[in-house]
Each structure stands twice: as C-alpha cells, then as structure tokens.
Design an enzyme around this catalytic site. Structure first.
Site, PDB file in Angstrom:
ATOM      1  N   SER A 119       5.978  -2.165   7.063  1.00  0.00           N
ATOM      2  CA  SER A 119       5.790  -0.934   6.486  1.00  0.00           C
ATOM      3  C   SER A 119       7.327  -0.083   6.478  1.00  0.00           C
ATOM      4  O   SER A 119       7.416   0.831   5.635  1.00  0.00           O
ATOM      5  CB  SER A 119       4.784  -0.212   6.949  1.00  0.00           C
ATOM      6  OG  SER A 119       4.857   0.161   8.379  1.00  0.00           O
ATOM      7  N   HIS A 140       2.666  -5.680   1.584  1.00  0.00           N
ATOM      8  CA  HIS A 140       2.302  -4.531   2.705  1.00  0.00           C
ATOM      9  C   HIS A 140       0.700  -4.179   2.226  1.00  0.00           C
ATOM     10  O   HIS A 140       0.527  -3.790   1.285  1.00  0.00           O
ATOM     11  CB  HIS A 140       3.206  -3.436   2.455  1.00  0.00           C
ATOM     12  CG  HIS A 140       3.033  -2.372   3.341  1.00  0.00           C
ATOM     13  ND1 HIS A 140       2.566  -1.010   2.813  1.00  0.00           N
ATOM     14  CD2 HIS A 140       2.902  -2.238   4.594  1.00  0.00           C
ATOM     15  CE1 HIS A 140       2.388  -0.451   3.625  1.00  0.00           C
ATOM     16  NE2 HIS A 140       2.500  -0.966   4.947  1.00  0.00           N
ATOM     17  N   GLU A 152       1.015  -3.831  -1.499  1.00  0.00           N
ATOM     18  CA  GLU A 152       2.324  -3.590  -2.273  1.00  0.00           C
ATOM     19  C   GLU A 152       3.145  -4.798  -1.895  1.00  0.00           C
ATOM     20  O   GLU A 152       3.421  -5.610  -0.911  1.00  0.00           O
ATOM     21  CB  GLU A 152       3.036  -2.598  -1.410  1.00  0.00           C
ATOM     22  CG  GLU A 152       2.315  -1.238  -1.797  1.00  0.00           C
ATOM     23  CD  GLU A 152       2.901  -0.068  -1.065  1.00  0.00           C
ATOM     24  OE1 GLU A 152       3.353   0.798  -1.528  1.00  0.00           O
ATOM     25  OE2 GLU A 152       2.880   0.235   0.377  1.00  0.00           O
ATOM     26  N   ASN A 191       4.278   4.765   1.489  1.00  0.00           N
ATOM     27  CA  ASN A 191       4.996   5.505   2.607  1.00  0.00           C
ATOM     28  C   ASN A 191       6.182   6.249   2.101  1.00  0.00           C
ATOM     29  O   ASN A 191       6.518   7.229   2.976  1.00  0.00           O
ATOM     30  CB  ASN A 191       5.516   4.523   3.801  1.00  0.00           C
ATOM     31  CG  ASN A 191       4.210   4.039   4.741  1.00  0.00           C
ATOM     32  OD1 ASN A 191       3.459   4.749   4.906  1.00  0.00           O
ATOM     33  ND2 ASN A 191       4.561   3.012   5.238  1.00  0.00           N
TER      34      ASN A 191
END
Length: 297
Positions: A119, A140, A152, A191
C-alpha cells in the site's frame, strides 16, 4: 488465463485475499514461512466464514466449499509450482520484499504473473528483483475486502499491457471493483486521499485542539460519513499509523511529528491498545462509543 493463485503472506489481508479468491472459484495456495503462521492463518480464515454468511448472504455450503479450495504450504517452490498468479502480501519492508522477489523469481514458472499488495511501496522498486518486470505490477486491496471491494491495479513503466488487463479481469472475477491506475502513484488512489485526512486528525489531537471522539463526531455529523478518522485508524491499526508517523518524523525532523510518534507509542502501543485487533485503540471494542445511538447528538 488465471486459474491457480498463490497468496504469499498469510496475515490479515493475505488471508482475506486468499479466501476471497477461493470463494469465487479459484484454486488458492496460501504460503507463509512457517507452519505455525499457517496454522494461525487457518484460524483467521475460518473466522471469515460467518462474516461471508452475514454480510454476503453466503450459505454454509458455499463458505465450506471455498475453504476446501485452499491449500497451505511453507515451501515456496511447492507453493508456486503451478501458479498462474502470485499475490505478495508480506511485510512493508523493502529489504524483505526484495529478497522475497529474488527467491520467487528463481522458483516460479515463467508463465507466472507477480503482483504486490503493497500500500506504500511502488512496483518499480522491485521490478528488477522479480526477474520478470513485464509480468509484475501492483494489486492493492482495502481491508475487509468482501465488503470494501476495491482493487487498485497499478502498473509500472515496464508492465506489459496484456498483463495489466489480465489482472483487471482477475480483480473483477473475484468480486472486486477494478480501479486501473495508469501511472505509479505513492499511496495509489485510496491512500493518497486517506493518509492526509488521517494525518490532519492526528495533528488536531497532538496539538490538543480536541479529543478523538469530538473530532470523529464533527466529521460524521458534517459529512454524513459512517466513521470518523480515529475509528478508521483503529481499523488500520495504530502500529501502522505509528510506523508512518515515525518515518515522516525521521525524514523531516518535524518536532510535532516526533511528539505524535511518542504519544502513539506511550499511550497506545506500549499498552497494547493497537485498535480493533486488540479490542482497544482510540475506542473500546466490540461496543465503541461512536456506534452508540446518541453519539451524534
């Protein structure tokens, strides 16, 4: 075509990825470095069965059949012997991942695609170590993947376009909403949005502007969000938050970040208040105050 999947790393997310893939009909091998780790993974995956029944309406036969499609292996060569795809979900440490990919590249078949679930780290950091950069990219997932079903898919400059598209198709095949990223981005989409938000909340706390409940309440009432930042941090894990803050403090020499790192360690980590995983973090579980009917009043 991807039929056989190996998940390397049997922690919280690795176990979820393995079971989600098996639930959608794939043959899955779970790899970890010790049999003890694999025994823990078996218990962790068993605990997912009632969640799939409650959240997805899965039948008892479905959850048991999914578990039956799993194998567990502590020998890497055996674990990947016939794998079409290896999803790596091992610790977020560059040296550990680099060593793993060098070893993996030596024992995996030439057909095998490698995907990292990292991540925070970029696929280009490990592309050379894999020995097959064209067949390497990032895949991800968010925690609780059967509900928060984002995937992702991020390529690096050397990723083959056909491989990129194949992993997008695989993500859809295991019940994910595939989110293609065409350029490398630290933090991906999720993120890149989430971390600054959590950072801002932590800064309000360490500067003693307000307590976690007040900060969360403000966010939840004003935006209609189901969770505030500190409830999210309890899901992420305070250890993870601490490691991120510590790295930023070391890189910037920011005294406020250093103060935040000290506070997280002293008030939470040293007291084993790591979040939901330990039953207490910023809130106490299984009945956190933010879930109470009158919390937003």
């Amino acid at each position: 075509m991807i039929k056989k999947v190996t998940v390397a790393g049997s922690g919280v997310l690795g176990s979820q990825i393995a079971y989600q893939s098996a639930f959608h009909g794939f043959d899955v091998t779970v790899y970890d470095i010790t049999n003890e780790a694999l025994e823990t993974a078996k218990e962790r995956i068993e605990a997912l069965k009632p969640l799939y029944q409650a959240d997805l309406g899965a039948t008892e036969d479905q959850v048991n059949e999914a578990y039956a499609r799993l194998q567990f292996e502590s020998d890497l060569a055996k674990a990947v012997a016939d794998a079409d795809l290896v999803i790596e979900a091992i610790p977020e440490v560059v040296s550990i991942k680099t060593a793993f990919y060098k070893q993996l590249g030596e024992v995996a078949p030439t057909k095998t695609i490698f995907a990292t679930n990292s991540s925070t780290l970029l696929p280009s950091q490990f592309a050379e170590a894999t020995g097959r950069p064209a067949k390497f990219l990032a895949l991800h997932f968010a925690n609780t993947i059967w509900k928060n079903n984002t995937a992702e898919v991020m390529k690096h400059e050397g990723t083959d376009e056909a491989v990129f598209n194949e992993i997008i198709d695989f993500a859809k095949a295991i019940g994910m909403v595939a989110l293609p990223l065409y350029k490398e981005q630290p933090g991906y989409i999720l993120n890149s949005l989430l971390v600054p938000f959590l950072d801002a909340a932590e800064m309000l706390l360490v500067k003693e502007v307000a307590d976690p409940e007040t900060i969360d309440k403000t966010w939840m009432i004003a935006t209609g969000a189901p969770l505030g930042p500190f409830a999210i941090l309890d899901i992420v894990g305070i250890n993870t938050a601490y490691n991120i803050v510590l790295a930023k403090a070391a890189a910037t020499s920011d005294t406020t970040l250093e103060q935040l790192a000290t506070m997280l360690k002293t008030n939470y980590i040293d007291k084993n208040k790591l979040g939901r995983a330990t039953g207490e973090g910023f809130y106490k579980y299984p009945n956190p105050s933010f879930a109470a009917p009158d919390f937003l009043k």
